[in-house]
Scaffold this active site. Sequence first.
Site, short mmCIF file in Angstrom:
data_model
loop_
_atom_site.label_atom_id
_atom_site.label_comp_id
_atom_site.label_asym_id
_atom_site.label_seq_id
_atom_site.Cartn_x
_atom_site.Cartn_y
_atom_site.Cartn_z
N ASP A 1 -15.46 4.44 -24.34
CA ASP A 1 -15.23 3.66 -25.90
C ASP A 1 -15.87 4.54 -27.00
O ASP A 1 -15.82 4.14 -28.16
CB ASP A 1 -16.18 2.53 -25.90
CG ASP A 1 -17.51 2.36 -25.85
OD1 ASP A 1 -17.99 3.67 -25.94
OD2 ASP A 1 -18.06 1.63 -25.36
N SER B 1 -23.72 -3.32 -25.88
CA SER B 1 -24.33 -2.19 -25.68
C SER B 1 -25.63 -2.11 -25.08
O SER B 1 -26.01 -2.88 -23.97
CB SER B 1 -24.48 -1.56 -27.06
OG SER B 1 -24.56 -0.15 -26.78
N HIS C 1 -16.50 1.64 -29.35
CA HIS C 1 -17.62 0.81 -29.11
C HIS C 1 -18.11 -0.20 -29.80
O HIS C 1 -18.28 -1.28 -29.32
CB HIS C 1 -18.91 2.01 -29.20
CG HIS C 1 -20.14 1.45 -28.52
ND1 HIS C 1 -20.36 1.14 -27.14
CD2 HIS C 1 -21.27 1.35 -29.00
CE1 HIS C 1 -21.78 0.72 -26.87
NE2 HIS C 1 -22.16 0.72 -28.12
#
Length: 451
Positions: free
Chosen positions: A383, A177, A408
């Site tokens: 995601d 991320s 995610h």
Amino acid sequence: MIGDCSFCPCFGNRSCGQTEPDLDPVLLVSGMGGSVLHAKRKKSGFETRVWVRILLADLEFKRKVWSLYNPKTGYTESLDKDTEIVVPEDDYGLYAIDILDPSFILKLIHFTEVYHFHDMIEMLVKCGYKKGTTLFGYGYDFRQSNRIDKLMEGLKVKLETAYKASGNRKVTLITHSMGGLLVMCFMSLHKDVFSKFVNKWITIASPFQGAPGCINDSLLTGLQFVEGIASFFFVSRWTMHQLLVECPSIYEMLANPDFKWKKQPQIKVWRKQSNDGESSAKLETYGPVESISLFKEALRNNELDYNGNSIALPFNFAILDWAASTRQIINNAQLPDGVSYYNIYGTSYDTPFDVSYGSETSPIEDLSEICHTMPKYSFVDGDGTVPAESAKADGFPAVERVGVPAEHRELLRDKTVFELIKKWLGVDQKMSKHSKSSRVADAPPNHHACV
């Protein structure tokens, strides 16, 4: 003698005197909300975990984590002047990114919502990686800018530590991320250091061009990290909102206005119109540039109460200016020669893109009402947090760029992701050679090197 033999994590028993697998060091880098944070008393040094925690989560977050941005330093500083936010360095940096609330009860019930890099760490250890020699973690104060000096210096130290501990072997970075943006800033600002210490970079679910739906709404109404019943024991959406308005890292993940999106992300607001006593609703739309005026109006009355004092928290233009400079640094990043780059992005999940407030039958009269309104989204593929379009758009020549159908955070424990990582690390091949030289030949026919 049998009693002197040790255990091989991937294949079972192995003979004594056998060498460890030949592995380059790995450094795991977390993203937004992906590090344990402690509040440390400046006088006594006593530390309390304030992120993540379930018991008294909201209260402790308000007391210790709520912050204000200091435009003179570029840092976001806690309102509690008696404490400072620190990231624990235990277990070679892995503790802070492993299980985000490592309390006994949550471990006992295996509450996976707070299991962050845990499964990946276990997988790598089983494949022969050794904590402190070939496996390290980097957690950081995710309130801060992705290019702030303290975070850049921390990453430099961690890379050098992994490099030296493994016998001067170059490091493989695995980022999740926002950690990808942090590494991109480091690579842009410290290219020579990056080239010296890094061999490979594997990025997972990074919002290279922003995460429009999630970030726009985070600035307007907040963010809920945990859904369902567990959310009642966690930091509330509104409490989180009051922090995020003062976080440079959030502003740095706004949609890149210079990126050629397939469709420009928008904020939509149904506004109440009154003409000659007649009321109607009009749909207003704001693109990445126009949204700034919306943020300003919607947050103009935003404030929090801290120890009986009202503190104004409007949209922060000083942070916006800082974030614009960060975007230039990210846009200027170039992959050094000799560094192999791999990209994993999430697919197949509805991911917020446009965000809408009010409705035709219940329009917004004053834009400040947005902060107390639940959003509605239009979705794109991704995601669930980062659009695939953004996660793929790194601008680098990738050895491989692979879409994986997972959410995610679930990407950090996904089996397909693990197989890709093992392949790119060369673990299967190395462990296979290792097993042959060690005469370990009794594995089942379809046995994988690591699970």
